[in-house]
Design a protein around this motif. Structure first.
Motif, short mmCIF file in Angstrom:
data_model
loop_
_atom_site.label_atom_id
_atom_site.label_comp_id
_atom_site.label_asym_id
_atom_site.label_seq_id
_atom_site.Cartn_x
_atom_site.Cartn_y
_atom_site.Cartn_z
N VAL A 119 13.32 -8.69 -4.87
CA VAL A 119 13.97 -8.04 -3.72
C VAL A 119 15.28 -7.37 -4.16
N GLY A 120 16.12 -8.09 -4.90
CA GLY A 120 17.38 -7.52 -5.34
C GLY A 120 17.20 -6.36 -6.30
N PHE A 121 16.21 -6.48 -7.21
CA PHE A 121 15.97 -5.40 -8.17
C PHE A 121 15.52 -4.12 -7.47
N LEU A 122 14.56 -4.24 -6.54
CA LEU A 122 14.06 -3.05 -5.85
C LEU A 122 15.12 -2.46 -4.92
N GLU A 149 6.38 7.21 7.73
CA GLU A 149 6.99 7.02 6.42
C GLU A 149 7.29 5.55 6.15
N VAL A 150 7.70 4.81 7.18
CA VAL A 150 8.02 3.40 7.01
C VAL A 150 6.76 2.60 6.70
N ALA A 151 5.67 2.89 7.41
CA ALA A 151 4.41 2.19 7.14
C ALA A 151 3.89 2.48 5.74
N THR A 152 3.99 3.74 5.33
CA THR A 152 3.55 4.10 3.97
C THR A 152 4.41 3.41 2.93
N ALA A 153 5.72 3.37 3.15
CA ALA A 153 6.62 2.72 2.19
C ALA A 153 6.36 1.22 2.11
N LEU A 182 3.31 0.64 0.05
CA LEU A 182 3.62 0.89 -1.36
C LEU A 182 4.35 -0.30 -1.98
N LEU A 183 5.32 -0.87 -1.28
CA LEU A 183 6.08 -2.00 -1.81
C LEU A 183 5.19 -3.23 -2.01
N LEU A 184 4.24 -3.45 -1.11
CA LEU A 184 3.35 -4.60 -1.25
C LEU A 184 2.36 -4.42 -2.39
N SER A 185 2.07 -3.17 -2.78
CA SER A 185 1.11 -2.91 -3.85
C SER A 185 1.74 -2.91 -5.23
N LEU A 186 3.06 -3.07 -5.33
CA LEU A 186 3.71 -3.05 -6.65
C LEU A 186 3.33 -4.25 -7.50
N ARG A 187 2.83 -5.32 -6.87
CA ARG A 187 2.48 -6.52 -7.65
C ARG A 187 1.28 -6.26 -8.55
N HIS A 188 0.48 -5.23 -8.25
CA HIS A 188 -0.67 -4.93 -9.11
C HIS A 188 -0.23 -4.31 -10.43
N GLN A 189 0.95 -3.71 -10.50
CA GLN A 189 1.45 -3.13 -11.74
C GLN A 189 2.34 -4.09 -12.51
N SER A 190 3.04 -4.97 -11.82
CA SER A 190 3.88 -5.96 -12.49
C SER A 190 3.99 -7.19 -11.58
N ARG A 191 3.69 -8.35 -12.15
CA ARG A 191 3.74 -9.59 -11.36
C ARG A 191 5.18 -9.95 -11.00
N ASP A 192 6.15 -9.38 -11.73
CA ASP A 192 7.55 -9.66 -11.41
C ASP A 192 7.99 -8.98 -10.12
N LEU A 193 7.25 -7.98 -9.64
CA LEU A 193 7.61 -7.25 -8.43
C LEU A 193 6.81 -7.73 -7.22
N LEU A 194 6.43 -8.99 -7.21
CA LEU A 194 5.69 -9.55 -6.07
C LEU A 194 6.64 -9.74 -4.89
N LEU A 195 6.28 -9.18 -3.74
CA LEU A 195 7.09 -9.26 -2.53
C LEU A 195 6.29 -9.90 -1.41
N GLY A 196 7.00 -10.61 -0.54
CA GLY A 196 6.39 -11.10 0.67
C GLY A 196 6.37 -10.03 1.75
N VAL A 197 5.71 -10.35 2.86
CA VAL A 197 5.60 -9.36 3.94
C VAL A 197 6.98 -9.08 4.54
N ALA A 200 9.11 -7.01 2.02
CA ALA A 200 8.71 -5.60 1.98
C ALA A 200 9.12 -4.87 3.25
N ARG A 201 9.06 -5.56 4.39
CA ARG A 201 9.47 -4.92 5.65
C ARG A 201 10.97 -4.65 5.67
N GLY A 202 11.75 -5.51 5.01
CA GLY A 202 13.19 -5.27 4.96
C GLY A 202 13.57 -4.11 4.05
#
Length: 330
Positions: free
Chosen positions: A247-250, A185-189, A192-207, A210-212
């Motif tokens: 990070v804070g928004f998510l 579940e952690v790997a899938t999550a 998912l968090l790293l792929s959110l940048r494809h829907q909105s550039r404001d949700l770009l996360l680093g590795v 996303a791991r946190g």
């Protein structure tokens, strides 16, 4: 291929080679950007669509160029609502790629810091003509001119050799535990968090970011939420003025909108009792007791059949009901 280039002395616009050779910008986007860059400050109040119309771009061509500029980080827009409820759009067009935070800083009047290698250094040049090295003098072989050997010396210096050697104290070996593989579940999550940048550039996360957040997102999956539902909960109804910190928004949404744990279904108690011996006639056999009966199903049916058979002729319906009331037959 021959090339003939004349540098203009006036009425020209500077463009970087990176912008001219940008592979993700079409010709309309490049011409529109250079056209806006060469305008005087008095003509920058018009919206981008009016400048595109002056260049002769059709609405479809303008939308493609605008989309390419926004995807490359060269165009940023903010929509705000005034006191009377009217909406207005602020546009920022840059000849360098800017993030959302850097664009907001430029919008607020804070200049973006340039790197030290972007421009020439501020050191004054040396006065005088260039000089040649002095002749008739060679470098002595015994001097060290900054060259270091490729391998360290094998012998220790004399001062260290003469020193008294202290007995080495062996430190106990510390076993470093091997890194455990993350839960599915952690790997899938995390993916998912790293792929959110494809829907909105404001949700770009680093590795690391996303791991946190992966453990908090994995808790949603453990509570029965599908990956598509989690993606919709994180990307729907974003703020109109943009997301300041992804990070804070998510983290806020993962914490506040966390669904409740599904109630566990009650475990039904096993029906029936244990295995008992049947008291009916014939060979000894066993059956599973349902209530407090003492005979198995076939023996009870056989007993009921023999009780209902008439012995001395037909039985009237009154006699039959009397026997049922007395419990003689069932």
């Amino acid at each position: 291929m021959l090339r003939h280039v004349i540098s203009p002395v006036r009425s020209f616009t500077k463009a970087s080679n990176e912008l001219v050779r940008h592979r993700h910008l079409n010709s309309d986007a490049k011409v529109l950007l250079l056209y806006i860059q060469g305008l005087p400050a008095s003509e920058c109040d018009k919206p981008l669509g009016e400048h595109a119309a002056e260049l002769g771009l059709l609405p479809r061509e303008y939308q493609r160029a605008k989309k390419a500029l926004a995807a490359s980080g060269l165009l940023h827009e903010w929509k705000t609502q005034g006191r009377r409820g009217r909406w207005s759009t602020d546009q920022l067009l840059s000849n360098v790629t800017l993030t959302r935070e850097e664009a907001a800083a430029v919008r607020n009047g804070v200049p973006v810091e340039e790197s030290e290698t972007d421009g020439p250094s501020g050191a004054n040049p040396t006065v005088g003509p260039p000089t040649s090295p002095a002749l008739g003098r060679s470098n002595p072989k015994d001097e060290d001119w900054g060259k270091t050997p490729s391998h360290p010396p094998t012998e220790e210096p004399a001062a260290e050799a003469s020193a008294v050697e202290e007995p080495a104290v062996e430190e106990p070996a510390v076993e470093v535990p091997a890194a455990e593989a993350p839960a599915p579940e952690v790997a899938t999550a995390e993916r998912l968090l790293l792929s959110l940048r494809h829907q909105s550039r404001d949700l770009l996360l680093g590795v690391r970011e996303a791991r946190g957040l992966a453990e908090a997102a994995a808790e949603w999956l453990r509570r029965g939420v599908s990956v598509a539902e989690l993606r919709h909960a994180l990307t729907s109804h974003l703020p109109v003025d943009g997301v300041r910190s992804a990070v804070g928004f998510l983290r806020h949404r993962l914490t506040v909108k966390l669904p409740e744990r599904p109630s566990e279904p009650a475990v039904a108690a096993p029906a029936g009792g244990g295995i008992v011996i049947c008291e009916g006639p014939g060979r000894e056999h066993t059956f599973r007791q349902v209530a407090d009966e003492t005979r198995c199903g076939p023996c009870r049916r056989e007993r009921s059949r023999t009780r209902t058979e008439p012995v001395g002729g037909p039985v009237s319906w009154r006699d039959h009901f009397d026997k049922v009331a007395q419990g003689l037959i069932t």
